[in-house]
Enzyme design. Sequence first.
Site, PDB file in Angstrom:
ATOM      1  N   ASP A  10      27.214 -10.133  37.124  1.00 40.53           N
ATOM      2  CA  ASP A  10      26.198  -9.988  35.714  1.00 40.53           C
ATOM      3  C   ASP A  10      24.804 -10.561  36.081  1.00 40.53           C
ATOM      4  O   ASP A  10      24.690 -11.707  36.588  1.00 40.53           O
ATOM      5  CB  ASP A  10      26.830 -10.909  34.662  1.00 40.53           C
ATOM      6  CG  ASP A  10      26.092 -10.784  33.460  1.00 40.53           C
ATOM      7  OD1 ASP A  10      24.896 -10.085  33.340  1.00 40.53           O
ATOM      8  OD2 ASP A  10      26.300 -11.370  32.606  1.00 40.53           O
ATOM      9  N   ASP A 104      23.561  -4.037  32.879  1.00 40.84           N
ATOM     10  CA  ASP A 104      23.242  -4.959  33.878  1.00 40.84           C
ATOM     11  C   ASP A 104      24.651  -5.984  34.286  1.00 40.84           C
ATOM     12  O   ASP A 104      24.593  -6.939  34.675  1.00 40.84           O
ATOM     13  CB  ASP A 104      22.355  -6.070  33.413  1.00 40.84           C
ATOM     14  CG  ASP A 104      22.706  -6.867  32.359  1.00 40.84           C
ATOM     15  OD1 ASP A 104      23.643  -6.669  31.501  1.00 40.84           O
ATOM     16  OD2 ASP A 104      22.293  -7.984  32.299  1.00 40.84           O
ATOM     17  N   GLU A 105      25.735  -5.260  34.018  1.00 38.78           N
ATOM     18  CA  GLU A 105      27.216  -5.940  34.170  1.00 38.78           C
ATOM     19  C   GLU A 105      28.104  -4.738  34.738  1.00 38.78           C
ATOM     20  O   GLU A 105      28.266  -3.910  34.403  1.00 38.78           O
ATOM     21  CB  GLU A 105      27.668  -6.542  32.908  1.00 38.78           C
ATOM     22  CG  GLU A 105      26.967  -7.521  32.301  1.00 38.78           C
ATOM     23  CD  GLU A 105      27.781  -8.206  31.110  1.00 38.78           C
ATOM     24  OE1 GLU A 105      28.970  -8.356  31.110  1.00 38.78           O
ATOM     25  OE2 GLU A 105      26.859  -8.061  30.004  1.00 38.78           O
TER      26      GLU A 105
END
Length: 380
Positions: A10, A104-105
């Site tokens: 993350d 974004d993960e």
Amino acid sequence: MFDRAIVHMDLDSFFVSVERLRNTSLEGKPLLIGGISSRGVVASCSYEARRFGVHSAMPMKTALRLCPQAIVMRGDMDEYSKYSRLITDVIREEAPVFEKSSIDEFYLDISGMDRYFGCFKWTKELRQKIIRESGLPISFGLSVNKLVSKIGAGEVKPNGESQVAKGAEREFIAPLSTRKIPGIGKETYKKLSFMGVRQVRTLREVPVRLLEREFGKHGRQLWSKANAIDPSEVIPYTEQKSISKERTFSDDTLDIQFVRHKIMSMVDDLAFELRQKNQMTGVVTIKIRYADFNTYTRQKKIPYTANNKVLVDHLLELFKKLYQRRQLIRLIGVKFGGLVHGSDQLSLFDDTMRDIQLLEQMDHIRERFGTGAIHRASSL
Ligand SMILES: [Mg+2]
């Protein structure tokens, strides 16, 4: 099930970090990114701002009251999408199986890797590579399942590395607040607190039957999560995964206004579907089949979005470029690919919030009365 090794990666305050790459003078300062009007919302904030109690999805007004010295910036989805793709490419090169769970993960399944490298060492090296190639800070959690890895990463952010040994999962999450468990939102947390349940270890002691009575089928999941049980798989990410719509005209047509309206209404339907699934698209395609059955497509990578207005503009522009033959059109098609989870970005950069509220109202009507209930005035 065979022992698994699952990583959650993350990026740390992703939007903020990208802005700081471009402008290092923002380093160390409280920074708010989001809608800059009086009705705007915080999309992302720096850790310096979080110290004042600011969090994402908070009205910008409230955030500025808590932290008046903060620098406010409008977001740039174009730039964030570029970095998101760069990091996806680095992970794709290294990881045997990965899922892109949001902009974004990521989840990685690296089961079996330990025989050769040691999973923790391998993940550390991948993290360093991402930092080297993107310049962005990122954290990870490693454990036997997605749930515990995500919680682990959350506990060590920013710039952290977490490993929970096999067998230690229950012990690891026991002292945490139930709010730390993915899927337990504000409402569930409130209700649990009201029942006197604040810690994960207390939640474990509540009989499943009682949880099912209070939370319906969500109740058993709560119990499983509190016990660190999560059999869910890492779903391989493919940019080819898409949703699409086509329309064959009963009579081949030269009426470009008519075709444009069809495109708009297909985009409306597909964008609605995206928002229902809490997804955004990063690749759009238009398809034209002429009366002679020759078929052409044209596609374009775009900043991740689920916003009708933005998508309509892209698709009409593609159509304009692709429709070159001035011949009768038999079929028109629209496709959204490169799907990723996360729809909150939809509203957050918008200044006025009025468009967003309108969209939400339209979605609400569609949910209640079906997709036929609302059409653009122009497509009637
Ligand atoms: Mg993040």
